[in-house]
Write a protein that holds these residues in place. Structure first.
Motif, mmCIF file in Angstrom:
data_model
loop_
_atom_site.group_PDB
_atom_site.id
_atom_site.type_symbol
_atom_site.label_atom_id
_atom_site.label_comp_id
_atom_site.label_asym_id
_atom_site.label_seq_id
_atom_site.Cartn_x
_atom_site.Cartn_y
_atom_site.Cartn_z
ATOM 1 N N LEU A 112 132.443 57.132 6.623
ATOM 2 C CA LEU A 112 131.178 56.872 7.302
ATOM 3 C C LEU A 112 130.029 57.234 6.372
ATOM 4 C CD1 LEU A 112 129.506 56.244 9.894
ATOM 5 C CD2 LEU A 112 129.744 58.678 10.473
ATOM 6 N N PHE A 113 129.187 56.266 6.065
ATOM 7 C CA PHE A 113 127.955 56.501 5.314
ATOM 8 C C PHE A 113 126.864 56.706 6.360
ATOM 9 C CE2 PHE A 113 130.826 54.311 2.586
ATOM 10 C CZ PHE A 113 130.569 54.771 1.297
ATOM 11 N N ALA A 114 126.441 57.950 6.536
ATOM 12 C CA ALA A 114 125.661 58.319 7.719
ATOM 13 C C ALA A 114 124.240 58.736 7.357
ATOM 14 C CB ALA A 114 126.352 59.458 8.464
ATOM 15 N N GLY A 115 123.306 58.308 8.209
ATOM 16 C CA GLY A 115 121.956 58.841 8.171
ATOM 17 C C GLY A 115 121.007 58.166 7.213
ATOM 18 N N GLY A 116 121.397 57.046 6.646
ATOM 19 C CA GLY A 116 120.525 56.369 5.687
ATOM 20 C C GLY A 116 119.935 55.083 6.252
ATOM 21 N N ASP A 123 124.188 53.271 10.157
ATOM 22 C CA ASP A 123 125.335 53.842 9.459
ATOM 23 C C ASP A 123 126.297 52.714 9.093
ATOM 24 O OD1 ASP A 123 124.204 56.311 10.017
ATOM 25 O OD2 ASP A 123 125.444 56.636 11.807
ATOM 26 N N VAL A 124 127.128 52.971 8.112
ATOM 27 C CA VAL A 124 128.105 51.989 7.646
ATOM 28 C C VAL A 124 129.474 52.652 7.589
ATOM 29 C CG1 VAL A 124 128.807 50.488 5.737
ATOM 30 C CG2 VAL A 124 126.373 50.767 6.277
ATOM 31 N N GLY A 133 126.339 55.527 16.237
ATOM 32 C CA GLY A 133 127.409 56.096 17.058
ATOM 33 C C GLY A 133 128.792 55.791 16.533
ATOM 34 N N LEU A 134 128.937 55.581 15.219
ATOM 35 C CA LEU A 134 130.220 55.239 14.618
ATOM 36 C C LEU A 134 130.972 56.500 14.219
ATOM 37 C CD1 LEU A 134 128.913 52.346 12.316
ATOM 38 C CD2 LEU A 134 129.865 52.159 14.616
#
Length: 406
Positions: A5-9, A23-24, A37-38
């Motif tokens: 999870l690439f979070a917060g960008g 997120d991705v 929500g991933l």
């Protein structure tokens, strides 16, 4: 396989739309989801960053590291392959995960990268530059000696040809050697000793043979094309991309629009030649003069093509200039009238379309291959972009980690 999870960008998805908060998730080397929500097994903190698709450079020469004529004489033949490994790594560290080599890289270099023997962008290769006798790819000097940037060898056939029959054979030999695309010079150039960038090379009949041979194998043709008439000949022949496009006129631009022809500007190339000369590179006076003559008109031509809506893909001619400085092209594209989003799209989704990867690379979209670049801060600040590359991922694997860039 681990879900990451690439979070917060923020996410620039490659289409040219402005970045948005999201997120991705990456799984099995593909983008699995984009949203909020991933969940995942591993988290990459992307706060304060922008995620980009892996970038493209559609015009490089990875076996060329120095254009000084004297230094070309001094390097052992095999040295170029070790330099290529270094050059590919330097390019990857900029977030460029795919390149098209416009002459020099052979099948061995492409396979070494694909098999993981060397680290770098995946490659499309043209292997050799098809030139007429006395043309841009003919490195004959007035002394009678040849000083080629890339010497022929069993995996890189000789490509100086004349007439349709020789053109046909060269095309078939390059395709046999593993070329993904065929490259031809339809005009003179800057770094060739005896021709003029404005002059036309190869006849329409010769170009028709080349395009037909490539098409029969499902391949495209790219053209080194700087002079006006040579550009038009290339477009009329069905060549897919014009490289450089220095002397465009209204008719050439209209033809490109009508045929859907791509333009790869390489605005940094003549600037790199001028810089090299000022730094002491052994170049002829004629080469230096030609670079100085074309730099301003080049920028003007590209600006007019941008205004007209010609399809643009990013390319640098790196090798003429230092590898690892490829992103200097981006502010020059912006100065030619492209918005930052358009420049990044030309370096991602548009470039992917040109190279035939449009359904798998160049965008952050579920199902696409997970090439991602984590950029600190504002990705639209193109001049600062080289110093903001934090991480690079290729097919879901981190290939450049924070602090690993040289």
């Amino acid at each position: 396989m681990t879900r990451i999870l690439f979070a917060g960008g923020r996410v620039f998805d490659g289409t040219g739309s402005d970045p948005f908060d999201a997120d991705v998730v990456v799984e099995d080397g593909r983008i699995a989801a984009i949203g909020t929500g991933l969940d995942a097994d591993e988290v990459v903190d992307c706060a304060g960053t922008t995620l980009l698709p892996g970038l493209f450079d559609c015009h490089v020469h990875v076996t060329v590291s120095d254009i000084s004529l004297i230094k070309l004489f001094q390097k052992p033949f095999s040295y170029q392959f070790y330099e290529a490994a270094r050059n590919l790594r330097s390019t990857l560290e900029l977030g460029i995960t795919t390149v098209r080599d416009a002459g020099g890289a052979d099948l061995g270099i492409k396979k070494a990268q694909a098999d993981g023997l060397i680290s770098g962008p995946r490659l499309e290769i043209s292997i050799g530059i098809i030139s007429q006798t006395g043309g841009h790819g003919d490195d004959w000097m007035p002394s009678g000696h040849c000083v080629p940037l890339t010497l022929p060898h069993p995996g890189r056939p000789s490509t100086v040809v004349d007439g349709p029959d020789e053109m046909r054979k060269a095309a078939r030999e390059l395709l046999r050697a593993g070329a993904d695309v065929l490259k031809v010079c339809t005009t003179g150039g800057v770094l060739s000793p005896g021709d003029d960038p404005r002059h036309t090379q190869f006849t329409p009949a010769e170009l028709d043979v080349l395009v037909a041979e490539a098409a029969m194998q499902g391949k495209a043709v790219m053209a080194h094309a700087q002079g006006t008439e040579g550009i038009k000949n290339a477009v009329r022949a069905g060549i897919r991309s014009i490289e450089h496009g220095i002397y465009l006129d209204d008719e050439a631009i209209e033809l490109m629009l009508a045929h859907g022809t791509w333009l790869v500007p390489t605005l940094i190339a003549p600037i790199a030649v001028i810089r090299a000369a000022r730094a002491g590179a052994a170049l002829t006076d004629e080469m230096i003069r030609k670079a100085e003559d074309v730099a301003e008109v080049h920028a003007s031509s590209i600006r007019r093509a941008v205004e007209a809506g010609v399809k643009i893909a990013m390319g640098t001619d790196s090798g003429v200039g230092p590898h690892g400085t490829n992103l200097e092209e981006l502010p020059l594209m912006q100065a030619a009238g492209m918005s930052p989003g358009e420049v990044l799209a030309a370096s991602t989704s548009s470039a992917a379309e040109l190279l035939g990867f449009g359904e798998s690379l160049g965008r952050l979209e579920p199902g696409f291959r997970a090439d991602l670049v984590v950029v600190s801060g504002d990705a639209y600040d193109l001049a600062a972009l080289p110093g903001r590359i934090r991480e690079v991922w290729q097919d879901g694997v981190r290939v450049v980690a924070p602090g690993s860039q040289k």
